[in-house]
Motif scaffolding. Sequence first.
Motif, PDB file in Angstrom:
ATOM      1  N   PHE A  65       0.830  -1.190   0.000  1.00 30.70           N
ATOM      2  CA  PHE A  65       0.000   0.000   0.000  1.00 30.70           C
ATOM      3  C   PHE A  65       0.872   1.250   0.000  1.00 30.70           C
ATOM      4  O   PHE A  65       2.033   1.208   0.408  1.00 30.70           O
ATOM      5  N   ASP A  66       0.304   2.370  -0.433  1.00 25.80           N
ATOM      6  CA  ASP A  66       1.003   3.648  -0.357  1.00 25.80           C
ATOM      7  C   ASP A  66       1.240   4.011   1.104  1.00 25.80           C
ATOM      8  O   ASP A  66       0.436   3.673   1.983  1.00 25.80           O
ATOM      9  N   TYR A  67       2.325   4.731   1.350  1.00 28.34           N
ATOM     10  CA  TYR A  67       2.627   5.211   2.696  1.00 28.34           C
ATOM     11  C   TYR A  67       1.479   6.112   3.157  1.00 28.34           C
ATOM     12  O   TYR A  67       0.992   6.952   2.406  1.00 28.34           O
ATOM     13  N   ASN A  68       1.013   5.917   4.366  1.00 25.66           N
ATOM     14  CA  ASN A  68      -0.088   6.666   4.986  1.00 25.66           C
ATOM     15  C   ASN A  68      -1.464   6.330   4.424  1.00 25.66           C
ATOM     16  O   ASN A  68      -2.431   7.034   4.707  1.00 25.66           O
ATOM     17  N   ALA A  69      -1.574   5.274   3.621  1.00 30.42           N
ATOM     18  CA  ALA A  69      -2.894   4.840   3.147  1.00 30.42           C
ATOM     19  C   ALA A  69      -3.704   4.358   4.353  1.00 30.42           C
ATOM     20  O   ALA A  69      -3.176   3.674   5.231  1.00 30.42           O
ATOM     21  N   GLU A  70      -4.985   4.724   4.405  1.00 38.61           N
ATOM     22  CA  GLU A  70      -5.848   4.280   5.486  1.00 38.61           C
ATOM     23  C   GLU A  70      -6.194   2.802   5.283  1.00 38.61           C
ATOM     24  O   GLU A  70      -6.643   2.415   4.213  1.00 38.61           O
ATOM     25  N   VAL A  71      -5.954   2.005   6.330  1.00 40.54           N
ATOM     26  CA  VAL A  71      -6.173   0.567   6.255  1.00 40.54           C
ATOM     27  C   VAL A  71      -7.032   0.105   7.422  1.00 40.54           C
ATOM     28  O   VAL A  71      -7.239   0.840   8.387  1.00 40.54           O
ATOM     29  N   ASP A 126      -6.273 -10.486   7.893  1.00 35.54           N
ATOM     30  CA  ASP A 126      -5.914  -9.746   6.679  1.00 35.54           C
ATOM     31  C   ASP A 126      -5.778  -8.271   7.013  1.00 35.54           C
ATOM     32  O   ASP A 126      -6.219  -7.806   8.068  1.00 35.54           O
ATOM     33  N   LEU A 127      -5.164  -7.553   6.112  1.00 34.70           N
ATOM     34  CA  LEU A 127      -4.988  -6.104   6.176  1.00 34.70           C
ATOM     35  C   LEU A 127      -5.454  -5.568   4.836  1.00 34.70           C
ATOM     36  O   LEU A 127      -4.929  -5.968   3.793  1.00 34.70           O
ATOM     37  N   VAL A 128      -6.466  -4.690   4.848  1.00 28.62           N
ATOM     38  CA  VAL A 128      -7.047  -4.193   3.600  1.00 28.62           C
ATOM     39  C   VAL A 128      -7.143  -2.672   3.638  1.00 28.62           C
ATOM     40  O   VAL A 128      -7.122  -2.063   4.711  1.00 28.62           O
ATOM     41  N   LEU A 129      -7.246  -2.069   2.447  1.00 31.78           N
ATOM     42  CA  LEU A 129      -7.482  -0.635   2.376  1.00 31.78           C
ATOM     43  C   LEU A 129      -8.841  -0.338   2.995  1.00 31.78           C
ATOM     44  O   LEU A 129      -9.793  -1.103   2.813  1.00 31.78           O
ATOM     45  N   LYS A 130      -8.948   0.743   3.720  1.00 29.21           N
ATOM     46  CA  LYS A 130     -10.205   1.092   4.382  1.00 29.21           C
ATOM     47  C   LYS A 130     -11.307   1.254   3.345  1.00 29.21           C
ATOM     48  O   LYS A 130     -11.117   1.892   2.325  1.00 29.21           O
ATOM     49  N   GLY A 131     -12.425   0.606   3.601  1.00 29.98           N
ATOM     50  CA  GLY A 131     -13.555   0.677   2.688  1.00 29.98           C
ATOM     51  C   GLY A 131     -13.565  -0.395   1.625  1.00 29.98           C
ATOM     52  O   GLY A 131     -14.516  -0.536   0.878  1.00 29.98           O
TER      53      GLY A 131
END
Length: 126
Positions: free
Chosen positions: A69-75, A103-108
Amino acid sequence: MRLAQGIVIDKEKTFGLLKFSALRREVFLQNEDGTVSTEVKERTYDLKSREQGRMIQVSIPASIPLKKFDYNAEVELINPVADTVANATFRGADVDWYIKADDLVLKGKAATSTSNVSKSTPDKEK
């Protein structure tokens, strides 16, 4: 007291907003002779936690693809659990806490394990 399944966490109250930082490390399985294999057991990621006010580390099984993920992406974490590991010492034991999740996913975004729901309609009888 033993909590075989760990301690289930209320994500919002415990972590608040989580932001992705980086892959911290990969843990490898050991061969029968004690040497380290090339097979990854789990990956640990650094996440910024607003509620904790600091960086936290969360371990995800290796069966989940590497997260880039991009740095500081909301997860968000899927099914986070807190657990402990204790090591005997001369004076008793040292106990370390750790956090693991499915798991770890992007928020939403939906988790890969829950996104396989079929949306097809059943065939009509003739």
